[in-house]
Design an enzyme around this catalytic site. Structure first.
Site, PDB file in Angstrom:
ATOM      1  N   GLU A  26       0.832  -1.202   0.000  1.00 59.61           N
ATOM      2  CA  GLU A  26       0.000   0.000   0.000  1.00 59.61           C
ATOM      3  C   GLU A  26       0.865   1.249   0.000  1.00 59.61           C
ATOM      4  OE1 GLU A  26      -0.637   1.892   3.276  1.00 59.61           O
ATOM      5  OE2 GLU A  26      -0.622   0.278   4.780  1.00 59.61           O
ATOM      6  N   LYS A 160      -4.660  -2.152  14.192  1.00 56.08           N
ATOM      7  CA  LYS A 160      -4.017  -1.097  14.975  1.00 56.08           C
ATOM      8  C   LYS A 160      -4.555  -1.112  16.403  1.00 56.08           C
ATOM      9  CE  LYS A 160      -3.155   1.814  10.942  1.00 56.08           C
ATOM     10  NZ  LYS A 160      -3.701   0.893   9.933  1.00 56.08           N
TER      11      LYS A 160
END
EC number: 4.2.1.70
Length: 303
Positions: A26, A160
């Site tokens: 990404e 996360k």
């Protein structure tokens, strides 16, 4: 505007046509995830890491309105230096194309473009997920719903740690996205190897991942396979430090009235400053660890 999107680089197209291993990367880590000039160095290192492993890198991003699979070195440099680069999720792709914007693609947009190009493995740092308070705010990353309909392998260090990880795991189950721990039965917490949540399934080798993919495809299931790859314990952020700093970050965000989409960059920046940039180094270690595993899985699937 090109008649067919995304644009796929010649190197990536030739590798895919020949059945050689390719790993998608990404670009929000370049445009938004890391400070300059470290962002460019990490992007270059990830591509070099894949090439050294015999894998073709396919960094994905949008340059001047063109979604591109397999950015050139010059294009990566441009995105790394572009302070006006925007963060592009799947829903933002048509807007970026129509307006000629440049930006980094999120996990969701990268997965969508990678799969459209025929890439089967994608390595990232951490997955987006369900935010705290989502029962009232409905704040949930598009990563999850995109992965529910995008049959590739995503290697990440869990989600996360600023997220509601228990709720994120529940959503992954609801969306029929299988999660397997790589040599662990515990869900990683990005900065830390163990988030405190159990996993039902684990694998020990890239070949086992390849076998799972083969079974999924034979069943014609359309979801991604999430390979949760923990950072080695000796390289993780100290768990007690992580717990304390994260609690302080939430308290400060509440005191300042920060919520919604503004909370993620605020919390991550607070953690970085409070740990004296130690969290930044762990972030990079996490990414490199996942890129390495992604390369091994791509080779196993190509072999």
């Amino acid at each position: 505007m090109p008649l067919s999107l995304p644009v796929i680089s010649t190197e990536v197209r030739q590798a895919l046509d020949a059945g050689r291993p390719v790993v998608a990367l990404e670009s929000t880590i370049i445009t938004h995830g890391l400070p300059r000039p470290r962002n460019l160095a990490v992007a270059r290192d990830a591509e070099r890491q894949l090439r050294d492993a015999g894998v073709v890198p396919a960094t994905i991003g949008v340059v001047a309105g063109t979604p591109t699979v397999g950015l050139t070195g010059e294009q990566i440099e441009e995105l790394a230096a572009d302070e006006a680069a925007v963060k592009i999720s799947t829903r933002d792709l048509p807007v970026a194309v129509a307006r000629g914007a440049s930006g980094g693609t999120t996990v969701a947009a990268t997965a969508f473009l990678a799969r459209k190009a025929g890439i089967r493995v994608f390595a990232t740092g951490g997955l987006g997920g369900v935010h705290h308070g989502a029962a009232t705010t409905f704040d949930e990353s598009a990563d999850l719903v995109t992965l529910a309909s995008t049959p590739l392998v995503l290697v990440s260090a869990g989600a996360k740690s600023i997220l509601d990880l228990a709720a994120t795991l529940e959503r992954l189950e609801t969306l029929n996205i299988p999660v397997v721990g790589y040599r662990t039965r515990r869900f990683p917490g990005f900065y830390v190897a163990d988030s405190g949540h159990d996993l039902e399934h684990s694998v020990d080798t890239p070949q086992e991942v390849a076998a799972l993919v083969e079974a999924r495809d034979a069943l014609e299931l359309r979801s991604a396979l999430l390979v949760a790859n923990p950072i080695p314990p000796e390289r993780q952020l100290d768990p007690e430090l992580h717990r304390r700093v994260l609690a302080e970050a939430w308290e400060e965000a509440e005191r300042q009235g920060i919520s919604g989409h503004d909370s993620t960059p605020f919390l991550l920046d607070h953690i970085r400053r409070a740990t004296g940039d130690r969290s930044l180094e762990v972030n990079i270690d996490v990414y490199q660890n996942n890129v390495a595993l992604g390369a091994s899985i791509a080779r196993a699937m190509a072999g």
